[in-house]
Design a protein around this motif. Sequence first.
Motif, PDB file in Angstrom:
ATOM      1  N   LEU A 162     -11.226  84.909 -49.186  1.00  0.00           N
ATOM      2  CA  LEU A 162     -11.516  86.340 -49.084  1.00  0.00           C
ATOM      3  C   LEU A 162     -12.869  86.597 -48.429  1.00  0.00           C
ATOM      4  O   LEU A 162     -13.007  87.485 -47.573  1.00  0.00           O
ATOM      5  N   GLN A 163     -13.861  85.821 -48.824  1.00  0.00           N
ATOM      6  CA  GLN A 163     -15.200  86.040 -48.275  1.00  0.00           C
ATOM      7  C   GLN A 163     -15.271  85.646 -46.804  1.00  0.00           C
ATOM      8  O   GLN A 163     -15.935  86.321 -46.007  1.00  0.00           O
ATOM      9  N   LEU A 164     -14.584  84.568 -46.432  1.00  0.00           N
ATOM     10  CA  LEU A 164     -14.551  84.179 -45.025  1.00  0.00           C
ATOM     11  C   LEU A 164     -13.879  85.260 -44.183  1.00  0.00           C
ATOM     12  O   LEU A 164     -14.401  85.675 -43.139  1.00  0.00           O
ATOM     13  N   CYS A 165     -12.714  85.719 -44.639  1.00  0.00           N
ATOM     14  CA  CYS A 165     -11.955  86.699 -43.856  1.00  0.00           C
ATOM     15  C   CYS A 165     -12.621  88.072 -43.866  1.00  0.00           C
ATOM     16  O   CYS A 165     -12.393  88.879 -42.958  1.00  0.00           O
ATOM     17  N   ASP A 166     -13.439  88.338 -44.873  1.00  0.00           N
ATOM     18  CA  ASP A 166     -14.212  89.576 -44.884  1.00  0.00           C
ATOM     19  C   ASP A 166     -15.329  89.514 -43.846  1.00  0.00           C
ATOM     20  O   ASP A 166     -15.648  90.514 -43.197  1.00  0.00           O
ATOM     21  N   LYS A 167     -15.899  88.320 -43.670  1.00  0.00           N
ATOM     22  CA  LYS A 167     -16.984  88.135 -42.703  1.00  0.00           C
ATOM     23  C   LYS A 167     -16.446  88.028 -41.281  1.00  0.00           C
ATOM     24  O   LYS A 167     -17.025  88.578 -40.345  1.00  0.00           O
ATOM     25  N   LYS A 168     -15.342  87.307 -41.119  1.00  0.00           N
ATOM     26  CA  LYS A 168     -14.746  87.092 -39.788  1.00  0.00           C
ATOM     27  C   LYS A 168     -13.331  87.652 -39.834  1.00  0.00           C
ATOM     28  O   LYS A 168     -12.384  86.970 -40.219  1.00  0.00           O
ATOM     29  N   THR A 173      -6.443  82.509 -43.577  1.00  0.00           N
ATOM     30  CA  THR A 173      -6.389  81.119 -44.032  1.00  0.00           C
ATOM     31  C   THR A 173      -4.950  80.720 -44.355  1.00  0.00           C
ATOM     32  O   THR A 173      -4.235  81.454 -45.036  1.00  0.00           O
ATOM     33  N   PRO A 174      -4.521  79.544 -43.900  1.00  0.00           N
ATOM     34  CA  PRO A 174      -3.134  79.110 -44.115  1.00  0.00           C
ATOM     35  C   PRO A 174      -2.915  78.522 -45.504  1.00  0.00           C
ATOM     36  O   PRO A 174      -3.844  78.442 -46.324  1.00  0.00           O
ATOM     37  N   VAL A 175      -1.707  78.090 -45.740  1.00  0.00           N
ATOM     38  CA  VAL A 175      -1.322  77.523 -47.029  1.00  0.00           C
ATOM     39  C   VAL A 175      -2.252  76.365 -47.413  1.00  0.00           C
ATOM     40  O   VAL A 175      -2.613  75.525 -46.583  1.00  0.00           O
ATOM     41  N   ASN A 176      -2.671  76.365 -48.675  1.00  0.00           N
ATOM     42  CA  ASN A 176      -3.479  75.288 -49.255  1.00  0.00           C
ATOM     43  C   ASN A 176      -4.837  75.103 -48.582  1.00  0.00           C
ATOM     44  O   ASN A 176      -5.507  74.090 -48.802  1.00  0.00           O
ATOM     45  N   TRP A 177      -5.269  76.068 -47.788  1.00  0.00           N
ATOM     46  CA  TRP A 177      -6.543  75.952 -47.082  1.00  0.00           C
ATOM     47  C   TRP A 177      -7.700  75.791 -48.048  1.00  0.00           C
ATOM     48  O   TRP A 177      -7.742  76.407 -49.119  1.00  0.00           O
ATOM     49  N   VAL A 178      -8.657  74.952 -47.648  1.00  0.00           N
ATOM     50  CA  VAL A 178      -9.946  74.856 -48.328  1.00  0.00           C
ATOM     51  C   VAL A 178     -11.026  74.874 -47.256  1.00  0.00           C
ATOM     52  O   VAL A 178     -10.764  74.554 -46.087  1.00  0.00           O
ATOM     53  N   PRO A 179     -12.257  75.269 -47.606  1.00  0.00           N
ATOM     54  CA  PRO A 179     -13.321  75.346 -46.605  1.00  0.00           C
ATOM     55  C   PRO A 179     -13.480  74.044 -45.829  1.00  0.00           C
ATOM     56  O   PRO A 179     -13.438  72.951 -46.393  1.00  0.00           O
ATOM     57  N   GLY A 180     -13.650  74.192 -44.524  1.00  0.00           N
ATOM     58  CA  GLY A 180     -13.762  73.044 -43.632  1.00  0.00           C
ATOM     59  C   GLY A 180     -12.500  72.787 -42.839  1.00  0.00           C
ATOM     60  O   GLY A 180     -12.544  72.152 -41.780  1.00  0.00           O
ATOM     61  N   GLU A 181     -11.371  73.279 -43.345  1.00  0.00           N
ATOM     62  CA  GLU A 181     -10.112  73.100 -42.626  1.00  0.00           C
ATOM     63  C   GLU A 181      -9.903  74.232 -41.619  1.00  0.00           C
ATOM     64  O   GLU A 181     -10.574  75.262 -41.668  1.00  0.00           O
ATOM     65  N   LYS A 182      -8.956  74.025 -40.721  1.00  0.00           N
ATOM     66  CA  LYS A 182      -8.686  75.014 -39.682  1.00  0.00           C
ATOM     67  C   LYS A 182      -8.137  76.306 -40.280  1.00  0.00           C
ATOM     68  O   LYS A 182      -7.442  76.291 -41.295  1.00  0.00           O
ATOM     69  N   VAL A 183      -8.477  77.408 -39.611  1.00  0.00           N
ATOM     70  CA  VAL A 183      -7.943  78.714 -39.990  1.00  0.00           C
ATOM     71  C   VAL A 183      -7.049  79.225 -38.867  1.00  0.00           C
ATOM     72  O   VAL A 183      -7.062  78.706 -37.746  1.00  0.00           O
ATOM     73  N   MET A 184      -6.271  80.251 -39.181  1.00  0.00           N
ATOM     74  CA  MET A 184      -5.360  80.833 -38.206  1.00  0.00           C
ATOM     75  C   MET A 184      -6.026  82.031 -37.527  1.00  0.00           C
ATOM     76  O   MET A 184      -6.716  82.826 -38.179  1.00  0.00           O
ATOM     77  N   ILE A 185      -5.808  82.146 -36.235  1.00  0.00           N
ATOM     78  CA  ILE A 185      -6.306  83.297 -35.483  1.00  0.00           C
ATOM     79  C   ILE A 185      -5.249  84.399 -35.548  1.00  0.00           C
ATOM     80  O   ILE A 185      -4.062  84.149 -35.311  1.00  0.00           O
ATOM     81  N   LYS A 204      -3.452  75.968 -29.634  1.00  0.00           N
ATOM     82  CA  LYS A 204      -2.208  76.717 -29.764  1.00  0.00           C
ATOM     83  C   LYS A 204      -1.084  75.756 -30.121  1.00  0.00           C
ATOM     84  O   LYS A 204      -1.077  74.609 -29.684  1.00  0.00           O
ATOM     85  N   CYS A 205      -0.138  76.248 -30.902  1.00  0.00           N
ATOM     86  CA  CYS A 205       1.043  75.470 -31.249  1.00  0.00           C
ATOM     87  C   CYS A 205       2.251  76.086 -30.548  1.00  0.00           C
ATOM     88  O   CYS A 205       2.536  77.272 -30.731  1.00  0.00           O
ATOM     89  N   SER A 206       2.934  75.279 -29.747  1.00  0.00           N
ATOM     90  CA  SER A 206       4.141  75.764 -29.076  1.00  0.00           C
ATOM     91  C   SER A 206       5.290  75.815 -30.074  1.00  0.00           C
ATOM     92  O   SER A 206       5.522  74.865 -30.824  1.00  0.00           O
ATOM     93  N   MET A 216      -4.977  78.192 -33.900  1.00  0.00           N
ATOM     94  CA  MET A 216      -5.878  77.725 -34.952  1.00  0.00           C
ATOM     95  C   MET A 216      -7.257  77.442 -34.394  1.00  0.00           C
ATOM     96  O   MET A 216      -7.422  77.195 -33.196  1.00  0.00           O
ATOM     97  N   THR A 217      -8.236  77.451 -35.297  1.00  0.00           N
ATOM     98  CA  THR A 217      -9.597  77.122 -34.899  1.00  0.00           C
ATOM     99  C   THR A 217     -10.380  76.603 -36.100  1.00  0.00           C
ATOM    100  O   THR A 217     -10.069  76.934 -37.250  1.00  0.00           O
TER     101      THR A 217
END
Length: 220
Positions: A162-168, A173-185, A204-206, A216-217
């Motif tokens: 929540l705090q990451l997505c509030d800032k950016k 964040t995808p399933v089971n995401w934890v800080p340091g892992e890729k996020v979805m654009i 990008k994923c085809s 992702m990034t």
Amino acid sequence: MRLNSVVPDFSGPSTKGPIDFYNWLGDSWCVLFAHPADFTPVCTTELGKMAVLVDEFTKRNTKVLGLSCDKLESHVNWINDIKSYCVDIEGEFPFPIISDSSRELAIKLDMLAEEDKNNPDTAMTIRSLYIIGPDKKVKLMMVYPTSTGRNIQEVLRCIDSLQLCDKKKIVATPVNWVPGEKVMILPSVDDKDLNALFPNGHEKCSMPSSINYLRMTSDY
């Protein structure tokens, strides 16, 4: 209570003195959670684990506030049992627990089960949990039955998201995401803006559908 509802200001007695919610919260985030009853096994484990991990909430600028319909004296006495069971709690019990023996807050904050709505005088609160932002709005809700204890690490993970997505606001964040892992654009971001918005890289994923929506990034 719904997502993005403004949590109404309230006051009540707690184990750390009277709480005036808005003044107490200030500019912090908050985990406001109810438990069904003092001196019960699952609740003892939940509040104990929350207390053990309270420093993790503090690191995230998040205050913790418990609530049930038990009397204040019951809360105070029960804390001794929680600390005895969870020996990792150091010093004083670290967060306040509100006494809502009138059920006024339980009704106002929608913390009663459906079958208890017509019997508020005897109802116990369910395992409702709200993550509240500094704007006093509900950012996330969890509701568990009395039989199922909550995962406090999952609460922390949700705060991180929540705090990451509030800032950016252009990522999720995808399933089971934890800080340091890729996020979805977010799909609303145009491809032509990706390099400027994520200068440290993206991918990008085809997909068989040929729809360009999975990007992702790690640049956040």
